[in-house]
Design a protein around this motif. Structure first.
Motif, PDB file in Angstrom:
ATOM      1  N   VAL A  13       0.828  -1.210   0.000  1.00 16.36           N
ATOM      2  CA  VAL A  13       0.000   0.000   0.000  1.00 16.36           C
ATOM      3  C   VAL A  13       0.860   1.257   0.000  1.00 16.36           C
ATOM      4  O   VAL A  13       1.989   1.261   0.484  1.00 16.36           O
ATOM      5  CB  VAL A  13      -0.975   0.028   1.209  1.00 16.36           C
ATOM      6  N   SER A  14       0.304   2.314  -0.551  1.00 19.07           N
ATOM      7  CA  SER A  14       0.988   3.611  -0.561  1.00 19.07           C
ATOM      8  C   SER A  14       1.175   4.065   0.880  1.00 19.07           C
ATOM      9  O   SER A  14       0.254   4.021   1.681  1.00 19.07           O
ATOM     10  CB  SER A  14       0.159   4.634  -1.341  1.00 19.07           C
ATOM     11  N   SER A  17      -1.744   7.209   2.359  1.00 19.50           N
ATOM     12  CA  SER A  17      -2.994   6.716   1.808  1.00 19.50           C
ATOM     13  C   SER A  17      -4.098   7.749   2.049  1.00 19.50           C
ATOM     14  O   SER A  17      -3.801   8.927   2.251  1.00 19.50           O
ATOM     15  CB  SER A  17      -3.320   5.343   2.405  1.00 19.50           C
ATOM     16  N   ILE A  47      -1.759   6.866  -4.790  1.00 15.33           N
ATOM     17  CA  ILE A  47      -2.406   6.318  -3.590  1.00 15.33           C
ATOM     18  C   ILE A  47      -3.299   5.145  -4.001  1.00 15.33           C
ATOM     19  O   ILE A  47      -4.091   5.249  -4.937  1.00 15.33           O
ATOM     20  CB  ILE A  47      -3.227   7.416  -2.873  1.00 15.33           C
ATOM     21  N   PHE A  49      -4.644   2.877  -1.321  1.00 12.71           N
ATOM     22  CA  PHE A  49      -5.339   2.352  -0.141  1.00 12.71           C
ATOM     23  C   PHE A  49      -6.249   3.440   0.412  1.00 12.71           C
ATOM     24  O   PHE A  49      -5.802   4.571   0.677  1.00 12.71           O
ATOM     25  CB  PHE A  49      -4.331   1.905   0.928  1.00 12.71           C
ATOM     26  N   CYS A 280       1.076   2.760   6.846  1.00 12.95           N
ATOM     27  CA  CYS A 280       0.625   3.942   6.102  1.00 12.95           C
ATOM     28  C   CYS A 280      -0.025   4.948   7.029  1.00 12.95           C
ATOM     29  O   CYS A 280      -0.445   4.623   8.129  1.00 12.95           O
ATOM     30  CB  CYS A 280      -0.356   3.556   4.982  1.00 12.95           C
TER      31      CYS A 280
END
Length: 327
Positions: A13-14, A17, A47, A49, A280
């Motif tokens: 995930v980024s 987020s 992004i 998530f 995140c």
């Protein structure tokens, strides 16, 4: 945009987020067209998530994210939460029947067959000691309603208890420049157990953006107006539980050490991301420019040891006594 693994979900995930509370409501005026523009900008910024809940605008936030998912080519993950629809919000309400009912509604709002990540939404502390609640979540995984489950907590005590459940994938917790306690022992233990950490309220409800003053006012339907002392829900969710005027003084000090080239918001987000146990941060964003500003924190240079030490000193001087023992 840099990416990190989200605990046992295995999702990449980024690290910056998107938090979907503000586009649902309780943050003053919300415009769905503007919210969709912000969501699309999030995808443009890398992004992937998005965190929401069934009570954010009574499903409004979930439905906006469903729209985004339909029109977006890149893979995005959507996490939602369940439990706060209970009235009264008591531990007994966290039973299999109610949880399934809430999840069925979220499946409909999100227009999906299975939810990427379902989180219990800041339940009463007793819930973390009730194994049958987590058994119900296990059954939902087996039934294909959810892929993973986690918890959103108010207190470090609750977070530590939740780690005892072997298949717990994530913990969502308030951790920011005004809330250091999770860094004392919890974050390291979560990393050890491969539990993802989602940091909410990373900007302390906007206090850490440096854009407020003693003259700042908030709309009647904004929780920063109506929940400063916990009138509607846990006061820790508003300004991280920090007194507004005291927070302004601390931000003045933080601005003196802010690295050149960073906005105050980017500085605050980068401080959180300096801890490698964090998966995140999920700042909200009602406007595209806010999303762009937040996302840029991912590419910012690491903060120096000297700056990190000074942040600790400011926390100890202004904030610790009023919040550290509460959550």
């Amino acid at each position: 945009m840099k990416f990190r693994k989200l605990g046992k979900t295995g999702f990449k995930v980024s690290e910056v987020s998107f938090g979907g509370w503000a586009i649902g409501g309780s943050w003053g005026d919300v415009d769905d067209k503007q919210s969709m523009a912000a969501l699309r900008e999030a995808v443009n910024q890398g992004i992937n998530f998005f965190d929401t809940a069934d009570v954010y605008g009574d499903g409004r936030s979930e439905r906006l994210m469903a729209k985004l998912k339909k029109e977006t080519n890149p893979k995005i993950y959507i996490a939602t939460k369940a439990g706060r629809r209970l009235d009264p919000h008591i531990a007994e309400g966290y039973n299999k029947e109610n949880l399934n009912r809430f999840v069925d509604r979220s499946l409909q709002n999100l227009d999906v067959n299975t939810i990427d990540l379902l989180q219990l939404h800041c339940p009463p502390t007793e819930v973390y000691y009730q194994e049958e609640v987590f058994d119900a979540l296990e059954e939902m995984v087996m039934a294909g309603k959810i892929k993973n489950y986690g918890v959103s907590v108010e207190k470090v005590e609750e977070a530590l208890k939740a780690l005892e459940y072997d298949n717990l994938a994530t913990v969502q917790i308030i951790y920011n420049m005004f809330r250091h306690k999770p860094g004392d022992e919890f974050l390291a233990k979560a990393k050890e157990k491969n539990v993802g950490i989602i940091c909410r309220v990373p900007l302390a409800s906007g206090l850490l953006t440096g854009k407020f003053s003693q003259d700042s006012t908030f709309a009647e339907d904004d929780h920063r107006n109506f929940n400063r002392h916990g009138e509607a829900f846990d006061k820790g969710e508003t300004f991280s539980g920090v007194d507004f005027e005291l927070g302004l003084k601390a931000v003045e000090e933080l601005e003196k050490i802010k690295p050149e080239g960073l906005t105050m918001a980017q500085f605050a987000l980068k401080w959180i991301l300096m801890n490698d146990a964090v998966s995140c941060v999920i700042p909200g964003g009602k406007k595209p420019w806010q999303v762009r500003d937040n996302a840029a924190a991912s590419e910012a240079d690491d903060l120096s040891e000297k700056v990190m030490e000074r942040v600790d000193e400011i926390y100890n001087e202004y904030i610790r006594d009023s919040v550290h023992h509460l959550w």
